[in-house]
Design a protein around this motif. Structure first.
Motif, PDB file in Angstrom:
ATOM      1  N   GLN A 113       3.742   2.610  12.607  1.00 52.67           N
ATOM      2  CA  GLN A 113       4.358   1.491  11.754  1.00 52.67           C
ATOM      3  C   GLN A 113       3.784   0.826  10.739  1.00 52.67           C
ATOM      4  N   GLN A 114       2.288   0.963  10.721  1.00 48.39           N
ATOM      5  CA  GLN A 114       1.750   0.269   9.488  1.00 48.39           C
ATOM      6  C   GLN A 114       1.612   1.381   8.308  1.00 48.39           C
ATOM      7  N   SER A 115       1.176   2.778   8.565  1.00 48.06           N
ATOM      8  CA  SER A 115       1.076   3.635   7.536  1.00 48.06           C
ATOM      9  C   SER A 115       2.312   4.511   7.245  1.00 48.06           C
ATOM     10  N   TRP A 116       3.116   4.517   8.174  1.00 48.12           N
ATOM     11  CA  TRP A 116       4.434   5.471   7.896  1.00 48.12           C
ATOM     12  C   TRP A 116       5.718   4.348   8.201  1.00 48.12           C
ATOM     13  N   PRO A 117       5.828   3.322   7.295  1.00 55.77           N
ATOM     14  CA  PRO A 117       7.003   2.833   7.571  1.00 55.77           C
ATOM     15  C   PRO A 117       8.387   3.192   6.880  1.00 55.77           C
ATOM     16  N   THR A 118       9.429   2.723   7.630  1.00 58.28           N
ATOM     17  CA  THR A 118      10.704   3.094   6.924  1.00 58.28           C
ATOM     18  C   THR A 118      11.130   2.094   6.185  1.00 58.28           C
ATOM     19  N   LEU A 119      11.921   2.308   4.735  1.00 53.58           N
ATOM     20  CA  LEU A 119      12.362   1.304   3.883  1.00 53.58           C
ATOM     21  C   LEU A 119      13.832   1.676   3.552  1.00 53.58           C
ATOM     22  N   ALA A 120      14.306   2.702   4.499  1.00 54.98           N
ATOM     23  CA  ALA A 120      15.756   2.937   4.259  1.00 54.98           C
ATOM     24  C   ALA A 120      16.740   1.795   4.830  1.00 54.98           C
ATOM     25  N   TYR A 163      12.107   4.910  14.006  1.00 53.01           N
ATOM     26  CA  TYR A 163      12.487   6.039  14.811  1.00 53.01           C
ATOM     27  C   TYR A 163      13.428   7.252  13.977  1.00 53.01           C
ATOM     28  N   SER A 164      14.109   6.698  13.291  1.00 53.79           N
ATOM     29  CA  SER A 164      15.140   7.816  12.674  1.00 53.79           C
ATOM     30  C   SER A 164      14.246   8.474  11.506  1.00 53.79           C
ATOM     31  N   PHE A 165      13.552   7.816  11.040  1.00 50.17           N
ATOM     32  CA  PHE A 165      12.546   8.183   9.887  1.00 50.17           C
ATOM     33  C   PHE A 165      11.864   9.437  10.431  1.00 50.17           C
ATOM     34  N   TRP A 166      11.080   8.976  11.371  1.00 48.31           N
ATOM     35  CA  TRP A 166      10.003   9.738  11.982  1.00 48.31           C
ATOM     36  C   TRP A 166      10.512  11.083  12.660  1.00 48.31           C
ATOM     37  N   SER A 167      11.700  10.813  13.332  1.00 51.46           N
ATOM     38  CA  SER A 167      12.734  11.971  13.729  1.00 51.46           C
ATOM     39  C   SER A 167      12.874  12.816  12.846  1.00 51.46           C
ATOM     40  N   HIS A 168      13.389  12.480  11.482  1.00 50.29           N
ATOM     41  CA  HIS A 168      13.707  13.260  10.580  1.00 50.29           C
ATOM     42  C   HIS A 168      12.728  14.171  10.189  1.00 50.29           C
ATOM     43  N   ASP A 216       0.832  -1.083   0.080  1.00 44.56           N
ATOM     44  CA  ASP A 216       0.046  -0.091  -0.086  1.00 44.56           C
ATOM     45  C   ASP A 216       0.819   1.228  -0.060  1.00 44.56           C
ATOM     46  N   PHE A 217       0.406   2.428  -0.462  1.00 46.03           N
ATOM     47  CA  PHE A 217       1.129   3.448  -0.142  1.00 46.03           C
ATOM     48  C   PHE A 217       1.276   4.054   1.008  1.00 46.03           C
ATOM     49  N   GLY A 218       2.568   4.278   1.531  1.00 45.01           N
ATOM     50  CA  GLY A 218       2.803   4.755   2.977  1.00 45.01           C
ATOM     51  C   GLY A 218       3.289   6.070   2.882  1.00 45.01           C
ATOM     52  N   ILE A 219       3.000   6.742   4.068  1.00 46.94           N
ATOM     53  CA  ILE A 219       3.106   8.100   4.382  1.00 46.94           C
ATOM     54  C   ILE A 219       4.878   8.448   4.148  1.00 46.94           C
ATOM     55  N   HIS A 220       4.982   9.375   3.391  1.00 45.46           N
ATOM     56  CA  HIS A 220       6.476   9.966   3.493  1.00 45.46           C
ATOM     57  C   HIS A 220       6.510  11.392   4.405  1.00 45.46           C
ATOM     58  N   GLY A 221       5.578  12.015   4.349  1.00 45.24           N
ATOM     59  CA  GLY A 221       5.616  13.003   5.243  1.00 45.24           C
ATOM     60  C   GLY A 221       4.467  14.152   4.954  1.00 45.24           C
ATOM     61  N   PHE A 236       1.762  14.146  14.003  1.00 41.59           N
ATOM     62  CA  PHE A 236       1.762  12.870  13.495  1.00 41.59           C
ATOM     63  C   PHE A 236       0.263  12.430  13.453  1.00 41.59           C
ATOM     64  N   LYS A 237      -0.549  12.845  14.291  1.00 42.14           N
ATOM     65  CA  LYS A 237      -1.964  12.177  14.107  1.00 42.14           C
ATOM     66  C   LYS A 237      -2.590  12.876  12.796  1.00 42.14           C
ATOM     67  N   ALA A 238      -2.448  14.310  12.548  1.00 39.86           N
ATOM     68  CA  ALA A 238      -2.998  14.760  11.251  1.00 39.86           C
ATOM     69  C   ALA A 238      -2.552  13.926  10.177  1.00 39.86           C
ATOM     70  N   ALA A 239      -1.260  13.515   9.924  1.00 40.16           N
ATOM     71  CA  ALA A 239      -0.864  12.798   8.972  1.00 40.16           C
ATOM     72  C   ALA A 239      -1.595  11.229   8.690  1.00 40.16           C
ATOM     73  N   LEU A 240      -1.814  10.661   9.786  1.00 40.21           N
ATOM     74  CA  LEU A 240      -2.468   9.489  10.081  1.00 40.21           C
ATOM     75  C   LEU A 240      -3.658   9.645   9.534  1.00 40.21           C
ATOM     76  N   ASN A 241      -4.366  10.763  10.064  1.00 42.49           N
ATOM     77  CA  ASN A 241      -5.649  11.010   9.923  1.00 42.49           C
ATOM     78  C   ASN A 241      -6.048  11.196   8.120  1.00 42.49           C
ATOM     79  N   LEU A 242      -5.148  11.912   7.773  1.00 38.62           N
ATOM     80  CA  LEU A 242      -5.200  12.252   6.192  1.00 38.62           C
ATOM     81  C   LEU A 242      -5.091  10.583   5.321  1.00 38.62           C
ATOM     82  N   LYS A 243      -3.951  10.051   5.855  1.00 38.14           N
ATOM     83  CA  LYS A 243      -3.851   8.759   5.274  1.00 38.14           C
ATOM     84  C   LYS A 243      -5.206   7.873   5.128  1.00 38.14           C
ATOM     85  N   SER A 244      -5.799   7.978   6.325  1.00 36.31           N
ATOM     86  CA  SER A 244      -6.948   7.124   6.290  1.00 36.31           C
ATOM     87  C   SER A 244      -8.145   7.522   5.508  1.00 36.31           C
ATOM     88  N   ARG A 245      -8.174   8.902   5.130  1.00 33.85           N
ATOM     89  CA  ARG A 245      -9.218   9.544   4.585  1.00 33.85           C
ATOM     90  C   ARG A 245      -8.808   9.535   2.875  1.00 33.85           C
TER      91      ARG A 245
END
Length: 231
Positions: free
Chosen positions: A100-107, A114-119, A62-67, A138-147
């Motif tokens: 972890q589900q919607s904003w996973p790191t692939l680096a 942790y490093s991804f979200w911190s950045h 699925d598409f994941g959040i970048h930012g 972070f809550k705003a981004a997750l809400n947008l992803k669900s919408r």
């Protein structure tokens, strides 16, 4: 003489107060809108650089959040706005499973996220902290992803992540029909040099809650026909 000194003192204090209010107002309005950016993991991984799955395992197909990135209407953007406000994971502990589900790191190497979200917080989130604190960001981004379910929108238009090539215009039209606003599209190249669908930019108002028409689109290089790779 006393009256003159009083008037001078009053004017100086009034000027200083007005300057403080101006600065506070400028800080609160220091960006115009957000880019909400989602990336296709298959395109992140299907390059010469490749990728590493997070320590929690392979992400969903699925598409994941970048930012969620504050921007100005002229196409520029603020960054790293407050070094005194670092990412603190305990502030978003209740959001962790969603992140972890919607904003996973692939680096690489594999990480927890942790490093991804911190950045993302320190580069982008701190520039919106007058409106959204760390949890709110972070809550705003997750809400947008669900919408905004981009994969569902594309598949409903017959555009599937099966390694096929699709016209760039059909991808843009599908997303616009699905959300009501034209998206920005960014492509990258796979290991063979083919242009592929990488990231989709959607514009959001400065509250981080409402979709809007993009004032300006990101400079993304895409061929007229792009691959939508398997993940």
């Amino acid at each position: 003489m006393a009256t003159t000194n009083f008037q001078s003192s009053f004017l100086i204090n009034f000027f200083l107060l007005s300057q403080c209010l101006f600065v506070l107002g400028a800080t609160a309005q220091d960006f115009d809108f957000f880019y909400f950016v989602q990336q296709w993991p298959g395109s992140y991984c299907d390059t010469k650089q490749s990728c590493c799955y997070p320590t929690t395992g392979k992400p969903a197909s699925d598409f994941g959040i970048h930012g969620l990135w504050p921007n100005y209407n002229d196409g520029t953007y603020p960054s790293n706005c407050d070094s005194s406000n670092p990412y603190v994971q305990s502030k978003v502990s209740d959001l962790m499973s969603g992140m972890q589900q919607s904003w996973p790191t692939l680096a690489c190497p594999s990480g927890s996220g942790y490093s991804f979200w911190s950045h993302e917080w320190e580069k982008h989130g701190t520039c919106s902290e007058s409106i959204l604190d760390q949890h709110g960001y972070f809550k705003a981004a997750l809400n947008l992803k669900s919408r905004v379910n981009l994969l569902q929108i594309l598949q409903a238009a017959g555009i599937h992540p099966d390694g096929s090539f699709y016209s760039l215009s059909s991808i843009k039209n599908a997303v616009e029909s699905g959300i009501g606003y034209a998206p920005g599209i960014e492509c990258n190249a796979d290991a063979e040099g083919n242009s592929q669908l990488y990231q989709i930019y959607i514009c959001v108002d400065s509250s981080g809650s409402e979709l809007i028409q993009c004032p300006v689109f990101p400079q993304g290089k895409c061929a007229s026909s792009v691959e939508f790779p398997v993940f």
